[in-house]
Design a protein around this motif. Structure first.
Motif, PDB file in Angstrom:
ATOM      1  N   ILE A  54      70.103  63.933  41.145  1.00  0.00           N
ATOM      2  CA  ILE A  54      71.031  63.995  42.264  1.00  0.00           C
ATOM      3  C   ILE A  54      72.430  64.098  41.682  1.00  0.00           C
ATOM      4  O   ILE A  54      72.790  63.319  40.798  1.00  0.00           O
ATOM      5  CB  ILE A  54      70.906  62.736  43.136  1.00  0.00           C
ATOM      6  N   LYS A  55      73.230  65.062  42.177  1.00  0.00           N
ATOM      7  CA  LYS A  55      74.603  65.218  41.687  1.00  0.00           C
ATOM      8  C   LYS A  55      75.587  64.701  42.720  1.00  0.00           C
ATOM      9  O   LYS A  55      75.411  64.898  43.910  1.00  0.00           O
ATOM     10  CB  LYS A  55      74.895  66.674  41.350  1.00  0.00           C
ATOM     11  N   GLU A  56      76.621  64.056  42.207  1.00  0.00           N
ATOM     12  CA  GLU A  56      77.665  63.487  43.045  1.00  0.00           C
ATOM     13  C   GLU A  56      78.993  63.732  42.337  1.00  0.00           C
ATOM     14  O   GLU A  56      79.069  63.641  41.116  1.00  0.00           O
ATOM     15  CB  GLU A  56      77.403  61.983  43.197  1.00  0.00           C
ATOM     16  N   SER A  57      80.045  64.055  43.084  1.00  0.00           N
ATOM     17  CA  SER A  57      81.346  64.327  42.477  1.00  0.00           C
ATOM     18  C   SER A  57      82.421  63.414  43.047  1.00  0.00           C
ATOM     19  O   SER A  57      82.370  63.026  44.216  1.00  0.00           O
ATOM     20  CB  SER A  57      81.748  65.784  42.719  1.00  0.00           C
ATOM     21  N   PHE A  58      83.381  63.081  42.185  1.00  0.00           N
ATOM     22  CA  PHE A  58      84.522  62.254  42.563  1.00  0.00           C
ATOM     23  C   PHE A  58      85.784  62.962  42.075  1.00  0.00           C
ATOM     24  O   PHE A  58      85.833  63.393  40.931  1.00  0.00           O
ATOM     25  CB  PHE A  58      84.470  60.881  41.878  1.00  0.00           C
ATOM     26  N   THR A  98      81.673  64.758  37.759  1.00  0.00           N
ATOM     27  CA  THR A  98      80.384  65.074  38.361  1.00  0.00           C
ATOM     28  C   THR A  98      79.339  64.223  37.666  1.00  0.00           C
ATOM     29  O   THR A  98      79.238  64.234  36.443  1.00  0.00           O
ATOM     30  CB  THR A  98      80.042  66.569  38.211  1.00  0.00           C
ATOM     31  N   GLU A 135      75.358  63.092  37.305  1.00  0.00           N
ATOM     32  CA  GLU A 135      73.959  63.452  37.519  1.00  0.00           C
ATOM     33  C   GLU A 135      73.158  62.156  37.453  1.00  0.00           C
ATOM     34  O   GLU A 135      73.105  61.506  36.420  1.00  0.00           O
ATOM     35  CB  GLU A 135      73.510  64.426  36.440  1.00  0.00           C
ATOM     36  N   ARG A 136      72.579  61.769  38.573  1.00  0.00           N
ATOM     37  CA  ARG A 136      71.845  60.516  38.663  1.00  0.00           C
ATOM     38  C   ARG A 136      70.344  60.770  38.657  1.00  0.00           C
ATOM     39  O   ARG A 136      69.890  61.807  39.101  1.00  0.00           O
ATOM     40  CB  ARG A 136      72.183  59.783  39.961  1.00  0.00           C
TER      41      ARG A 136
END
Length: 82
Positions: free
Chosen positions: A3-7, A74, A76-77
């Motif tokens: 799962i990708k998440e960006s801050f 970014t 990656e979890r």
């Protein structure tokens, strides 16, 4: 599957956010990009990483933070299994 998440954040908050993410423990990879989207640094975060191994990466991130105004992290979890 990851799962990708960006801050998006200011450079002065970069090192603190990277440390927080590493402490969460379910991170596979962290990528830092500048505001134009150019990749500045990418590093894997392995399970059981020890401070001696991650210290040089954090030093590089800290130096990078001094030069960037705004950046995107970014993450990656690992997908959580239920």
């Amino acid at each position: 599957m990851a799962i990708k998440e960006s801050f998006t954040l200011k450079g002065e908050n970069l090192l603190r956010k990277v440390k927080e993410l590493i402490e969460e423990g379910n991170i596979r990879r962290i990528t830092v990009s500048d505001k134009e989207g150019k990749e500045l640094i990418t590093f894997p975060v392995t399970i059981g990483v020890v401070a001696a191994v991650i210290a040089p990466v954090l030093a590089a991130v800290g130096a990078l933070a001094a030069f960037v105004g705004e950046c995107t992290i970014t993450v990656e979890r690992e997908e959580e299994t239920t």
